[in-house]
Design an enzyme around this catalytic site. Structure first.
Site, PDB file in Angstrom:
ATOM      1  N   GLY A 113       3.578  -2.539   7.520  1.00 21.34           N
ATOM      2  CA  GLY A 113       4.786  -2.088   8.214  1.00 21.34           C
ATOM      3  C   GLY A 113       4.428  -1.269   9.443  1.00 21.34           C
ATOM      4  O   GLY A 113       3.399  -1.474  10.069  1.00 21.34           O
ATOM      5  N   GLN A 132       0.854  -1.184   0.000  1.00 23.59           N
ATOM      6  CA  GLN A 132       0.000   0.000   0.000  1.00 23.59           C
ATOM      7  C   GLN A 132       0.888   1.231   0.000  1.00 23.59           C
ATOM      8  O   GLN A 132       1.810   1.333   0.793  1.00 23.59           O
ATOM      9  CB  GLN A 132      -0.849  -0.054   1.274  1.00 23.59           C
ATOM     10  N   ARG A 170       0.901   5.638  -0.222  1.00 22.79           N
ATOM     11  CA  ARG A 170       0.253   6.938  -0.386  1.00 22.79           C
ATOM     12  C   ARG A 170       1.299   8.047  -0.398  1.00 22.79           C
ATOM     13  O   ARG A 170       1.026   9.176  -0.728  1.00 22.79           O
ATOM     14  CB  ARG A 170      -0.787   7.189   0.705  1.00 22.79           C
ATOM     15  N   ASN A 171       2.531   7.697   0.022  1.00 20.02           N
ATOM     16  CA  ASN A 171       3.656   8.622  -0.021  1.00 20.02           C
ATOM     17  C   ASN A 171       4.577   8.184  -1.154  1.00 20.02           C
ATOM     18  O   ASN A 171       4.459   7.070  -1.643  1.00 20.02           O
ATOM     19  CB  ASN A 171       4.427   8.555   1.306  1.00 20.02           C
TER      20      ASN A 171
END
Ligand SMILES: [Zn+2]
Length: 424
Positions: free
Chosen positions: A307, A213, A215-216
């Site tokens: 994580g 995943q 998003r950054n």
């Protein structure tokens, strides 16, 4: 033959996106229906429902679904589901909508009708209901009491602000989705429907697929997580959020470029696939980690990389709460109703000078002083302030793309860091 994990819910991919003549007919009908404006979050949810990303959901939740999900991560029929997926409308709009009616859901941003919906239930969402939802869904180890939580949540938690800002009435019922918005054209080649990602994995001969995943911008820690997964699975799906973020976050097209460059320069390209999905962040930390696993299962992934502080915001959640929650969720016995996608739990990762490479708290015996602590938030903060980055913070190719982006910004954005980002 290798087989991918089945979609969640035991009903296959439950898609509600119309095509061809059926789509044209429904669009025509929608023009004559009462139009209700939807929020960006609802738009993302609608697309996910449409393409089967939210299988087995085929519409917005009833009060019983909402209550079951909020209380114990179970839909009214006993299927595992971690966060509410509800349609909120104003009291005024709700006044002339009755059970049995059909309405059109209109996206003001894209100026188009996204879906039609058959109303099966209408229920009020009081402030007390919203408060209850926030405490059940967003309260974590960082703020273990309601008092501590509310002291900061209203100001600092975008997920809480979203729920508390919802309109007064929820409508439940099945939808027919008419559009995927701008995603298929704006993110051509990146935006996948679950049926498409499954096809890609099947063609590659994969059965065990891990999802990362993002998003950054993808930095060294993400690269390391991804490579650990490549070692133990058939392949990795780097799946980025291309929906809305909070101010200060880096736009999807820049992040996609960073991933392209990393994959090209530092991966065996056959072992990774890049994709994007249209949802907004809910910032629900552990619960959102579960949602990520649910829809990744629908996209064909059997493992979800989790994580440190997955989908966290500020200091609301414990660093590894999004990992441990997987051990506490209900596991309905009935076929298909339990979550099958399992977490690939990985400890805090960093570059260590003494180890002379990437390591984690489980592998590196050295001290804080020997390590370059890598966080996307810190990376954005340093770049937005134009400072020099420490060695090993990011790959040169990625840093160059991000520098270009920040130099092009006319307005500087302030980026808030929190405990996790400073390594304390
Ligand atoms: Zn070390």
């Amino acid at each position: 033959m290798a087989k991918l994990v089945p979609p969640h819910g035991g009903k296959g991919l439950t898609t509600c996106l119309l095509e061809g003549a059926e789509l044209e007919a429904e669009k025509k009908k929608a023009e004559g229906l009462k139009k209700v404006e939807v929020s960006p979050r609802v738009k993302g949810d609608l697309i996910m429902i449409g393409i089967g990303g939210f299988s087995p959901l085929t519409g917005f939740m009833t009060k019983a679904d909402w209550k079951g999900v909020v209380d114990s991560c179970l839909l009214a029929d006993g299927t595992f589901w971690p966060v509410p997926v509800c349609l909120d409308v104003t009291k005024e709009d709700a006044a002339d909508i009755n059970v049995g009616d059909e309405i059109a859901l209109y996206d003001p941003e894209g100026d188009e009708i996204m879906a039609t919906m058959q109303i099966t239930e209408k229920f009020e969402m009081t402030d007390a209901d919203k408060t209850y939802e926030c405490e059940k869904v967003f309260m974590g180890e960082g703020t273990p009491t309601a008092e501590e939580f509310w002291k900061i949540a209203k100001e600092d938690h975008p997920g809480v602000q979203m729920v508390m800002g919802q309109k007064e009435v929820n409508l439940a019922g099945p939808v027919k989705v008419l559009s995927e918005g701008e995603y298929p054209t704006k993110y051509a080649g990146i935006y996948h429907r679950p049926a498409e990602s499954r096809k890609i994995f099947e063609n590659a001969g994969w059965s065990e697929v891990a999802a990362l995943q993002l998003r950054n911008p993808m930095h060294r820690s993400h690269e390391y997580l991804c490579k650990i997964a490549v070692e133990v699975c058939d392949g990795v799906y780097i799946h980025s959020l291309v929906g809305n973020l909070k101010p200060g976050d880096i736009p999807a097209e820049v992040r996609v470029k960073c991933i392209d460059s990393l994959v090209k320069n530092y991966f065996v390209e056959e072992n990774v696939v890049q994709g994007g999905y249209p949802l907004d962040m809910r910032y629900a930390g552990p619960r959102e980690g579960l949602l990520h696993a649910v829809f990744r299962q629908n996209y064909g992934c059997s493992k979800m990389i989790i994580g440190r502080d997955h989908s966290g915001v500020g200091d609301f959640y414990g660093m590894f709460e999004a990992q441990t929650i997987f051990d506490k969720i209900p596991t309905p016995a009935e076929e298909g109703k339990a979550l099958v996608c399992t977490p690939l739990k990985i400890d805090w990762t960093f570059y260590c000078y003494k180890c002379d490479g990437m390591a984690s708290l489980r592998t590196c015996p050295h001290t804080k002083e020997d390590r370059v602590l890598l966080s996307g938030t810190m990376l954005r903060k340093m770049l937005s302030e134009g400072g020099e980055l420490p060695d090993h913070f990011g790959r040169d190719e990625v840093v160059a793309i991000l520098r270009d982006y920040y130099e092009g910004l006319t307005e500087k954005v302030e980026i808030k860091t929190h405990k996790a980002a400073t390594g304390d």
